[in-house]
Design a protein around this motif. Structure first.
Motif, short mmCIF file in Angstrom:
data_model
loop_
_atom_site.label_atom_id
_atom_site.label_comp_id
_atom_site.label_asym_id
_atom_site.label_seq_id
_atom_site.Cartn_x
_atom_site.Cartn_y
_atom_site.Cartn_z
N SER A 179 36.46 32.73 38.55
CA SER A 179 37.42 31.85 37.89
C SER A 179 36.97 31.35 36.53
CB SER A 179 37.72 30.65 38.80
OG SER A 179 38.19 31.09 40.05
N ASN A 180 35.67 31.39 36.26
CA ASN A 180 35.20 30.89 34.96
C ASN A 180 34.60 32.00 34.11
OD1 ASN A 180 32.89 31.09 36.61
ND2 ASN A 180 31.82 29.47 35.48
N ILE A 181 35.02 33.23 34.38
CA ILE A 181 34.43 34.37 33.69
C ILE A 181 35.52 35.29 33.15
CG2 ILE A 181 34.20 35.69 35.84
CD1 ILE A 181 31.59 36.85 34.67
N SER A 182 35.32 35.81 31.98
CA SER A 182 36.21 36.82 31.40
C SER A 182 35.37 37.93 30.79
CB SER A 182 37.12 36.20 30.34
OG SER A 182 36.35 35.59 29.31
N GLY A 183 35.96 39.12 30.68
CA GLY A 183 35.23 40.27 30.17
C GLY A 183 34.62 41.12 31.25
N THR A 184 34.87 40.79 32.51
CA THR A 184 34.37 41.56 33.65
C THR A 184 35.37 42.64 34.01
OG1 THR A 184 35.32 39.86 35.06
CG2 THR A 184 32.98 39.72 34.64
N PRO A 185 35.03 43.54 34.95
CA PRO A 185 36.00 44.55 35.38
C PRO A 185 37.32 43.95 35.83
CG PRO A 185 33.81 45.04 36.24
CD PRO A 185 33.71 43.71 35.58
N ASP A 186 38.40 44.74 35.70
CA ASP A 186 39.73 44.26 36.04
C ASP A 186 39.85 43.83 37.50
OD1 ASP A 186 40.54 44.73 33.47
OD2 ASP A 186 41.38 46.71 33.89
N SER A 187 38.93 44.34 38.35
CA SER A 187 39.00 44.00 39.77
C SER A 187 38.64 42.55 40.04
CB SER A 187 38.07 44.92 40.58
OG SER A 187 36.75 44.84 40.08
N VAL A 188 38.03 41.84 39.07
CA VAL A 188 37.66 40.44 39.24
C VAL A 188 38.86 39.57 38.84
CG1 VAL A 188 36.07 38.61 38.58
CG2 VAL A 188 35.26 40.98 38.74
N LYS A 189 39.37 38.79 39.79
CA LYS A 189 40.56 37.97 39.58
C LYS A 189 40.16 36.51 39.33
CE LYS A 189 42.95 41.63 40.48
NZ LYS A 189 43.55 42.39 39.34
N SER A 190 40.98 35.82 38.56
CA SER A 190 40.68 34.42 38.24
C SER A 190 40.90 33.51 39.44
CB SER A 190 41.53 33.95 37.07
OG SER A 190 42.91 34.01 37.40
N HIS A 191 41.80 33.86 40.33
CA HIS A 191 41.98 33.15 41.59
C HIS A 191 42.69 34.08 42.56
CE1 HIS A 191 45.90 32.43 39.66
NE2 HIS A 191 46.39 32.32 40.89
N LEU A 192 42.61 33.77 43.82
CA LEU A 192 43.27 34.55 44.86
C LEU A 192 44.13 33.64 45.71
CD1 LEU A 192 40.15 36.52 46.21
CD2 LEU A 192 41.86 37.41 44.62
N VAL A 193 45.22 34.17 46.21
CA VAL A 193 46.00 33.51 47.26
C VAL A 193 46.25 34.56 48.33
CG1 VAL A 193 48.09 32.30 47.91
CG2 VAL A 193 47.08 31.89 45.65
N MET A 194 45.64 34.36 49.49
CA MET A 194 45.70 35.34 50.57
C MET A 194 46.58 34.80 51.69
SD MET A 194 41.65 36.43 50.69
CE MET A 194 41.18 34.88 51.44
N ASN A 195 47.52 35.62 52.13
CA ASN A 195 48.39 35.25 53.27
C ASN A 195 47.71 35.67 54.56
OD1 ASN A 195 50.35 34.35 51.50
ND2 ASN A 195 51.40 36.32 51.43
N ARG A 196 47.56 34.73 55.47
CA ARG A 196 46.98 35.02 56.78
C ARG A 196 47.83 34.37 57.87
NH1 ARG A 196 44.52 37.92 53.89
NH2 ARG A 196 42.27 38.34 53.83
N THR A 197 47.99 35.06 58.97
CA THR A 197 48.70 34.51 60.12
C THR A 197 47.68 34.08 61.16
OG1 THR A 197 50.61 35.93 59.74
CG2 THR A 197 50.39 34.94 61.93
N PHE A 198 47.71 32.79 61.51
CA PHE A 198 46.74 32.21 62.44
C PHE A 198 47.45 31.61 63.65
CE2 PHE A 198 44.22 31.50 58.37
CZ PHE A 198 43.35 32.57 58.61
N ARG A 199 46.68 31.44 64.73
CA ARG A 199 47.21 30.84 65.94
C ARG A 199 47.01 29.33 65.92
NH1 ARG A 199 48.68 32.85 70.72
NH2 ARG A 199 47.85 34.90 70.17
#
Length: 583
Positions: A116-136
């Motif tokens: 999140s605080n880095i730029s200039g890295t490979p495109d695979s590095v994202k500034s943030h993620l939001v992951m959908n998960r289904t939990f019990r």
């Protein structure tokens, strides 16, 4: 209103400790290794609403890492994929092999990478993620939870790795980036936000570009959980020594080298959106010494290859080499590196015509990694494993300009490894316990004294003598220092030089330079003289302990053995100027 329990699991600072093997000692290390942690990690995940993360510094740190760094089928990537990591972030050492190697590794991962605080890295590095998960949920129903993940690493990484990043990467302030990334994750629908922060604790007041920013991070209301790293400490939010400094956000940091992992168990409640209402934290150690059999199969060939490589002779010495007495200026490993660096850069330093010194440190002379980690060669053969012990990081070297004042400050402040003592008192500890040996830089080709009765902040008195070729160096005088680019550019918090003062930079790493030097000279003959001496302090005696494992004891005035047991010898040092016996 529904409730559900999450289990957040995080490894940190793995440093490529896959197998739990000490390659430099050529012996198993039962206390570490991701393969041994695997079964304990999986036990935490079975039947649980779990997420597994890594907090950076995974790619570098062992001879195995050096061997397989550019692999297109990297063993650690195989292990991460097999264990089902949900997301990872980067640490400073993940850049040590350069961006191309890092990018090749990241493309092999199933898990997303967040920075999140880095730029200039490979495109695979994202500034943030939001992951959908289904939990019990607790009532047996199922709910979709949106998990936000941000990743943070020290801004100083661009300085420490300037030699390989070449200004292609920019790293921002940790706290400022965390606020922005967390807000962006919330805007993208995240119910909770988890920070993977490759940073530790710092007792100083929060400041811009803070390296170890866990304390100010823990006061950010936009975060729900924080995993720390980088400093190799063990603690959790309720630890007595950190609880008063941390904010309301749960924080866990779980050491290094795959000796364990951290767990944060938040309880979420839906009213009407999901949020954290309580949490528990936990530090876990491996429950089994048996490696995961499937993961073990991945690394066996490479493991054997590294062992064979490290057993190969690379040179010879006139006597066994030791660094047991490095804390009083006698270190054969540092002397070898100094000689090699001075020889390697002589074409530059001769042209400069300046007083020149070489700087290096010992990575194991205080037993910080266990008493068996001291340099202790077998006979007169220097093997590849001995060289890797002396020079564990194959950073390039450089010649950098400085002044007498800056060099004195450098020597004085790095000597915090040694105690500040009271004159005319006996049985005082030689070592301060405030710094590990690898921050205690030692210099050659100059003569200097350390006065332990003076503060490290009083540079002129702590280092009362600083001379070259027998003449005292005057204030304002220009000098040249040969050092690793890591140290010269500020690595370890050393800010006595900067990249703008670089005169010349080698394309070769320090370990490769020493290996070539040994090849050229045939036999290394370490001198008996100390690298530096203590200033006399009247009627003052210090004590320190060493394991019985050493083979070479220097003949030093004022050094005597006062007690011993089956594993340890206790020494007493009369504080007067040290020199080999007879001088």
């Amino acid at each position: 209103m529904r409730n559900l329990n999450l289990k957040l699991i995080c490894t940190t600072d793995l440093h490529m400790e896959l197998f739990g093997y000490d390659y430099l000692m050529d012996k198993p290390n039962p206390d570490r290794g991701l393969l041994k942690l695997a079964s304990t990690i999986m036990a935490h995940r079975i039947g649980k609403n779990s997420l597994l993360f890594d907090n950076g510094d995974f790619l570098q740190g062992t001879p195995l890492a050096d061997e397989i760094a550019p692999s297109s089928q990297h063993l650690l990537a195989e292990a991460f994929n097999e264990l089902g990591y949900d997301a990872i972030t980067l640490g400073n050492h993940d850049f040590d092999y350069g961006l191309d190697v890092l990018e090749g590794f990241l493309h092999q991962l199933d898990a997303p990478v967040v920075g999140s605080n880095i730029s200039g890295t490979p495109d695979s590095v994202k500034s943030h993620l939001v992951m959908n998960r289904t939990f019990r949920c607790e009532d047996g129903s199922r709910a979709e939870i949106r998990i936000g993940v941000i990743g943070l690493l020290p801004p100083q990484t661009t300085v420490w790795n300037a030699h390989c990043l070449k200004k292609r990467v920019v790293i921002e302030d940790i706290v400022e980036a965390a606020k922005r990334a967390a807000e962006n994750a919330r805007e993208d629908g995240a119910d909770i936000v988890i920070a993977l922060a490759h940073a530790g604790l710092d007792q100083s007041a929060p400041h811009h570009l803070m390296e170890n920013a866990l304390v100010p991070l823990s006061h950010l209301k936009c975060l729900d959980a924080i995993f720390g790293g980088h400093t190799h400490e063990w603690f959790e939010t309720h630890s007595n020594h950190v609880s008063s400094r941390l904010g309301s956000v749960p924080v866990v940091q779980s050491g290094s080298n795959a000796c364990g992992f951290g767990v944060i168990d938040p309880t979420l409640s839906e009213h009407p959106t999901w949020s954290v209402v309580s949490f528990e934290t936990q530090l876990e150690r491996p429950k089994s010494d048996t490696p995961n059999p499937k993961l073990f199969g991945y690394i066996l060939d490479a493991h054997q290859r590294v062992r064979e490589k490290l057993a190969k002779p690379v040179g010879a010495s006139s006597r066994p080499l030791s660094n047991h007495f490095s804390m009083i200026g006698f270190d054969d490993g540092i002397k070898l590196v100094h000689e090699a660096l001075l020889e390697h850069a002589t074409h530059i330093t001769d042209e400069l015509g300046l007083p020149t010194t070489a700087c290096y440190t010992s990575f194991s002379s205080d037993g910080a990694f266990g008493s068996k980690k001291f340099l202790n060669t077998e006979g007169r053969i220097i093997r590849e494993r001995d060289l890797s012990s002396i020079v564990p990081f194959n950073n390039p070297i450089c010649v950098i300009g400085t002044t007498t004042e800056r060099l004195r400050k450098w020597i004085s402040e790095s000597s915090i490894f040694l105690n500040e003592i009271a004159p005319r008192q006996n049985s005082q500890a030689l070592l301060s316990g405030k710094s590990p040996s690898y921050f205690f830089d030692q210099f050659s080709s100059i003569s200097y004294q350390i006065d332990l009765s003076q503060s490290v902040n009083d540079h002129r008195r702590r280092i009362p003598r600083l001379a070259w070729n027998g003449e005292e160096l005057e204030n304002g005088q220009s000098l040249a220092v040969i050092a690793s680019t890591y140290r010269a550019y500020g690595g370890g918090g050393f800010v006595y030089t900067n990249p703008d003062q670089t005169i010349w930079e080698s394309t070769q790493g320090a370990r490769d330079i020493v290996a070539k030097y040994l090849e050229n000279i045939g036999t290394f003959n370490p001198c008996d003289a100390p690298l530096w001496t203590f200033a006399p302090v009247p009627e003052t005696q210090l004590t320190f302990e060493l394991p019985r494992s050493y083979r070479v004891k220097p003949a030093i005035n004022g050094l005597s053995q006062v007690s011993d047991d089956d594993t340890t010898i206790r020494y007493q040092l009369d504080l007067r100027e040290l020199a080999p016996t007879g001088q």
